[in-house]
Design an enzyme around this catalytic site. Structure first.
Site, PDB file in Angstrom:
ATOM      1  N   LYS A 126     -10.141 -11.462 -17.162  1.00 52.48           N
ATOM      2  CA  LYS A 126     -10.329 -11.506 -18.397  1.00 52.48           C
ATOM      3  C   LYS A 126      -9.888 -12.846 -19.189  1.00 52.48           C
ATOM      4  O   LYS A 126     -10.309 -13.565 -19.697  1.00 52.48           O
ATOM      5  CB  LYS A 126      -9.814 -10.300 -19.061  1.00 52.48           C
ATOM      6  CG  LYS A 126     -10.103 -10.100 -20.793  1.00 52.48           C
ATOM      7  CD  LYS A 126     -11.472  -9.691 -20.641  1.00 52.48           C
ATOM      8  CE  LYS A 126     -11.826  -9.555 -22.286  1.00 52.48           C
ATOM      9  NZ  LYS A 126     -12.958  -8.981 -22.728  1.00 52.48           N
ATOM     10  N   VAL A 177     -15.826 -11.678 -26.776  1.00 49.06           N
ATOM     11  CA  VAL A 177     -15.538 -12.852 -26.015  1.00 49.06           C
ATOM     12  C   VAL A 177     -16.348 -13.003 -24.418  1.00 49.06           C
ATOM     13  O   VAL A 177     -16.730 -14.254 -24.082  1.00 49.06           O
ATOM     14  CB  VAL A 177     -14.068 -13.062 -25.520  1.00 49.06           C
ATOM     15  CG1 VAL A 177     -13.371 -12.046 -24.726  1.00 49.06           C
ATOM     16  CG2 VAL A 177     -13.816 -14.552 -24.911  1.00 49.06           C
ATOM     17  N   ASP A 178     -16.745 -11.994 -23.942  1.00 48.43           N
ATOM     18  CA  ASP A 178     -17.601 -11.988 -22.618  1.00 48.43           C
ATOM     19  C   ASP A 178     -18.952 -12.251 -23.090  1.00 48.43           C
ATOM     20  O   ASP A 178     -19.452 -13.419 -22.272  1.00 48.43           O
ATOM     21  CB  ASP A 178     -17.549 -10.547 -21.977  1.00 48.43           C
ATOM     22  CG  ASP A 178     -16.155 -10.005 -21.549  1.00 48.43           C
ATOM     23  OD1 ASP A 178     -15.094 -11.028 -21.577  1.00 48.43           O
ATOM     24  OD2 ASP A 178     -16.001  -9.018 -21.284  1.00 48.43           O
ATOM     25  N   HIS A 201       7.998  -7.633  -3.657  1.00 52.91           N
ATOM     26  CA  HIS A 201       6.714  -8.036  -4.278  1.00 52.91           C
ATOM     27  C   HIS A 201       6.869  -9.434  -5.147  1.00 52.91           C
ATOM     28  O   HIS A 201       7.205  -9.396  -6.218  1.00 52.91           O
ATOM     29  CB  HIS A 201       6.351  -6.987  -5.056  1.00 52.91           C
ATOM     30  CG  HIS A 201       5.861  -5.697  -4.277  1.00 52.91           C
ATOM     31  ND1 HIS A 201       4.498  -5.553  -3.962  1.00 52.91           N
ATOM     32  CD2 HIS A 201       6.544  -4.603  -3.802  1.00 52.91           C
ATOM     33  CE1 HIS A 201       4.392  -4.444  -3.328  1.00 52.91           C
ATOM     34  NE2 HIS A 201       5.574  -3.776  -3.280  1.00 52.91           N
ATOM     35  N   GLU A 252       4.546 -10.954  -6.262  1.00 53.54           N
ATOM     36  CA  GLU A 252       3.595 -11.184  -7.506  1.00 53.54           C
ATOM     37  C   GLU A 252       4.212 -10.582  -8.710  1.00 53.54           C
ATOM     38  O   GLU A 252       3.443 -10.958  -9.802  1.00 53.54           O
ATOM     39  CB  GLU A 252       2.265 -10.603  -6.940  1.00 53.54           C
ATOM     40  CG  GLU A 252       2.278  -8.870  -6.663  1.00 53.54           C
ATOM     41  CD  GLU A 252       2.900  -8.493  -5.347  1.00 53.54           C
ATOM     42  OE1 GLU A 252       3.416  -9.230  -4.669  1.00 53.54           O
ATOM     43  OE2 GLU A 252       2.724  -7.343  -5.208  1.00 53.54           O
ATOM     44  N   GLY A 262       0.967  -1.131  -0.104  1.00 52.55           N
ATOM     45  CA  GLY A 262      -0.023   0.118   0.090  1.00 52.55           C
ATOM     46  C   GLY A 262       0.724   1.168  -0.006  1.00 52.55           C
ATOM     47  O   GLY A 262       1.947   1.080   0.453  1.00 52.55           O
ATOM     48  N   GLY A 305     -20.747 -10.124 -29.587  1.00 50.99           N
ATOM     49  CA  GLY A 305     -19.786 -10.643 -30.412  1.00 50.99           C
ATOM     50  C   GLY A 305     -18.466 -10.834 -29.902  1.00 50.99           C
ATOM     51  O   GLY A 305     -17.405 -11.448 -30.255  1.00 50.99           O
ATOM     52  N   CYS A 329       5.280  -6.294   1.701  1.00 52.89           N
ATOM     53  CA  CYS A 329       5.766  -4.665   1.898  1.00 52.89           C
ATOM     54  C   CYS A 329       4.698  -3.992   2.856  1.00 52.89           C
ATOM     55  O   CYS A 329       5.021  -4.495   4.262  1.00 52.89           O
ATOM     56  CB  CYS A 329       5.383  -4.084   0.415  1.00 52.89           C
ATOM     57  SG  CYS A 329       6.280  -2.781   0.383  1.00 52.89           S
ATOM     58  N   TYR A 330       3.731  -3.046   2.600  1.00 53.82           N
ATOM     59  CA  TYR A 330       3.166  -2.705   3.754  1.00 53.82           C
ATOM     60  C   TYR A 330       2.497  -3.656   4.541  1.00 53.82           C
ATOM     61  O   TYR A 330       2.406  -3.432   5.886  1.00 53.82           O
ATOM     62  CB  TYR A 330       2.066  -1.654   2.906  1.00 53.82           C
ATOM     63  CG  TYR A 330       1.241  -0.965   4.118  1.00 53.82           C
ATOM     64  CD1 TYR A 330       1.570   0.338   4.505  1.00 53.82           C
ATOM     65  CD2 TYR A 330      -0.024  -1.567   4.576  1.00 53.82           C
ATOM     66  CE1 TYR A 330       0.649   0.888   5.598  1.00 53.82           C
ATOM     67  CE2 TYR A 330      -0.981  -0.946   5.466  1.00 53.82           C
ATOM     68  CZ  TYR A 330      -0.366   0.526   5.724  1.00 53.82           C
ATOM     69  OH  TYR A 330      -1.094   0.930   6.897  1.00 53.82           O
TER      70      TYR A 330
END
Ligand code: XMP
Length: 537
Positions: free
Chosen positions: A393, A244-245, A187, A189, A73, A242, A100-101
């Site tokens: 997504k 993808v979702d 981090h 990630e 953060g 039309g 981290c934070y």
């Protein structure tokens, strides 16, 4: 196509929270990476959700996570208004990893000391491992980890041991093994952290005891069951675009409720060449999912006559869409439910941007309003069904694939709701639409032919309201200009202009000038976003 959730009467929207599954909860303290942590955990096939740091202990107990990760953060733990979670967290007996934070908060609340470091550490750092036990198993000594901090841990809380340090940071990773509390200053990630995934896997599998069970197939089975239980024998309406979702949504719902799903495709007349026909045919003939095709092209074009202001154009299209939608849903209805392609990033409660680092207050809700065509009027009181709301997504793409969607839809580049109308700059006429549609078709054909369609976030043509002089054969011409827009991007929020090979540009330019009547010049847009936007309007 997504209808703006904020404007919908969400009388009975579903809870975003998944229970009954092993899950890792991420408490978000305002880091820009909180969402990324959730994605990384899901890559280990364990379900993960981002929650506000204010989530109460009762709620956490109810969710029963197998582990908790405290995000980074922008604040300092000793700043007056810094965000703090409930200290009862440490006594829950649930393994916790502070990043981290998150680590600094753990240290401060458990009796250690955090201070502003003499020198902050930003960027890559070599991690020297002091104890390769549990959290750092399989993480190579000297591996690169990515740092971004001004504060450092000066003294560990009682019961903690040092796992790793860097040149600048004496306490880069710490642990209280007995209580299963861990902290890392870096981090894990981010992609620059080489051993980051190994560390996260250690935490998830070995420390929290999770099994890698969260897969696309389990998601589909559960979502189908859930939709059936929720909707029963009631009817559901879905506006297909039309993309993808909405296509994945159609597949999933059709599997769950069959004929009780009605897919409606509203053609505003701004689609790409052959796309409406192809979409309806694909759905009907190949997928065996019937689609109601609504040809509204003339309505939209006549409403836009003489309008050249971009915002005005978008508003008119949005309003018209709602009217057509309303009329058609009354004609085809009644429906009890409206299906929406809401994705996880749309519903994450507390994203980094929303927390003021000084006060810890939520300041604004992230809504990409211009990405939605508009809201529905109050009298359309649908209940919502949003089975993709837990997915990112890339997970939607995976689900679509597993359900049998062809790559041409799964990998389709984003296409804006208002379609080609915002790629004809200024006022829209049928002739201009035809020009941009033909030019766009050539771009698509040539990009496909070159095998580079997936290299670009988007690649398209824009018709400029600029005429210039040219010469074709012995004839002087005075005609319009096409601009080519090719961009690379991760998420559409920022973008770079793509370095398109010259020979591809040449082929496209030659074909457009030769084949599209009314065009005698092609130019290339080399603006990044920001300061430009991807679309020109
Ligand atoms: P901009 O032009 O804001 O676009 O840089 C960012 C991304 O969003 C897409 N876009 C839209 N998508 N409805 C949509 O569904 C819209 O009204 C809309 N406007 C822009 C754009 O194509 C790009 O991918």
């Amino acid at each position: 196509m997504t209808l703006a959730p904020s404007n919908l009467p969400q009388t009975a929207s579903e809870s975003p929270t998944q229970i009954g599954h092993e899950m890792i909860a991420i408490l978000d303290f305002g880091s820009q990476y909180s969402e990324l942590i959730a994605r990384r955990i899901r890559e280990t096939k364990v379900y993960s959700e981002v929650l506000s740091y204010r989530t109460t202990i009762e709620e956490i107990k109810r969710l029963n996570p197998k582990g908790i990760i405290l995000s980074g953060g922008p604040s300092s733990v000793y700043a007056e208004y810094s965000p703090h979670s409930d200290p009862e967290l440490w006594g829950l007996g649930i393994p916790i990893l502070g990043v981290c934070y998150g680590m600094q908060l753990m240290v401060q609340q458990l009796g250690g000391q955090v201070e502003q470091a003499e020198r902050g550490e930003y960027g890559k750092a070599a991690l020297c491992i002091d104890d390769p036990i549990d959290l750092l198993t399989n993480v190579e000594d000297g591996t690169t980890m990515w740092m971004s901090h001004g504060d450092s841990v000066l003294a560990m809380p009682p019961g903690f041991e040092l796992l790793a340090h860097t040149d600048n940071t004496p306490c880069a990773a710490i642990a209280n093994h007995e209580r299963k509390l861990y902290g890392v200053q870096f981090h894990p990630e981010v992609v620059h952290s080489k051993g980051g995934m190994a560390l996260l896997r250690n935490f998830v599998y070995h420390i929290c005891g999770c099994e890698p069970e969260w897969t696309t197939t389990t998601f589909i089975d559960e979502a189908v069951q859930e939709v059936r239980a929720r909707v029963g024998d009631k009817r559901v309406l879905l506006a297909l675009s039309g993309g993808v979702d909405s296509s994945t949504l159609a597949f999933l719902l059709h599997r769950a409720i069959g004929d009780n799903l009605t897919c409606m495709f509203i053609d505003q007349g701004f689609m790409r060449k052959n796309e409406p026909e192809r979409l309806v045919k694909l759905f009907k003939e190949q997928f065996k999912i019937p689609v109601v095709y609504v040809d509204a092209g003339e309505r939209f074009v006549s409403k836009l006559a003489g309008v050249s202001d971009p915002e005005q154009k978008r508003k008119i299209i949005g309003n018209e869409f709602i009217q057509v939608f309303e009329q058609e849903s009354l004609r085809l209805g009644p429906f009890d439910y409206l299906a929406q392609g809401t994705l996880y990033p749309d519903i994450i409660e507390s994203s980094g941007e929303n927390i003021d680092p000084r006060t810890g207050e939520r300041v604004a809700v992230k809504i990409k309003s211009h990405h939605n065509v508009g809201g529905l009027p109050e009298n359309l009181r649908f209940k919502l069904v949003e089975p993709l709301r837990r997915l990112f997504k890339d997970e939607v793409r995976q689900v679509g694939r597993t359900l049998g969607l062809p790559e041409e839809i799964v990998q389709r580049q984003p296409f804006p709701g208002p379609g080609l109308a915002i790629r004809v700059l200024g006022d829209v006429t049928p002739e201009k639409l035809e020009m941009v549609r033909e030019a766009d078709f050539i771009v698509r054909q040539e990009v496909n032919r070159s095998g580079s369609y997936n290299h670009y976030w988007q690649s398209f043509a824009v018709l400029l309201p600029v005429k210039s002089v040219g010469v074709m054969g012995d004839q002087r011409t005075y005609a319009y200009t096409i601009a080519l827009r090719f961009v690379t991007s991760e998420d559409g929020m920022t973008a770079d202009w793509a370095r398109v090979p010259y020979d591809l540009l040449e082929t496209i330019s030659t074909r457009i000038v030769n084949e599209v009547r009314g065009i005698n010049r092609v130019v290339l847009d080399i603006t990044s976003k920001p300061p430009g936007t991807i679309e020109w309007e």
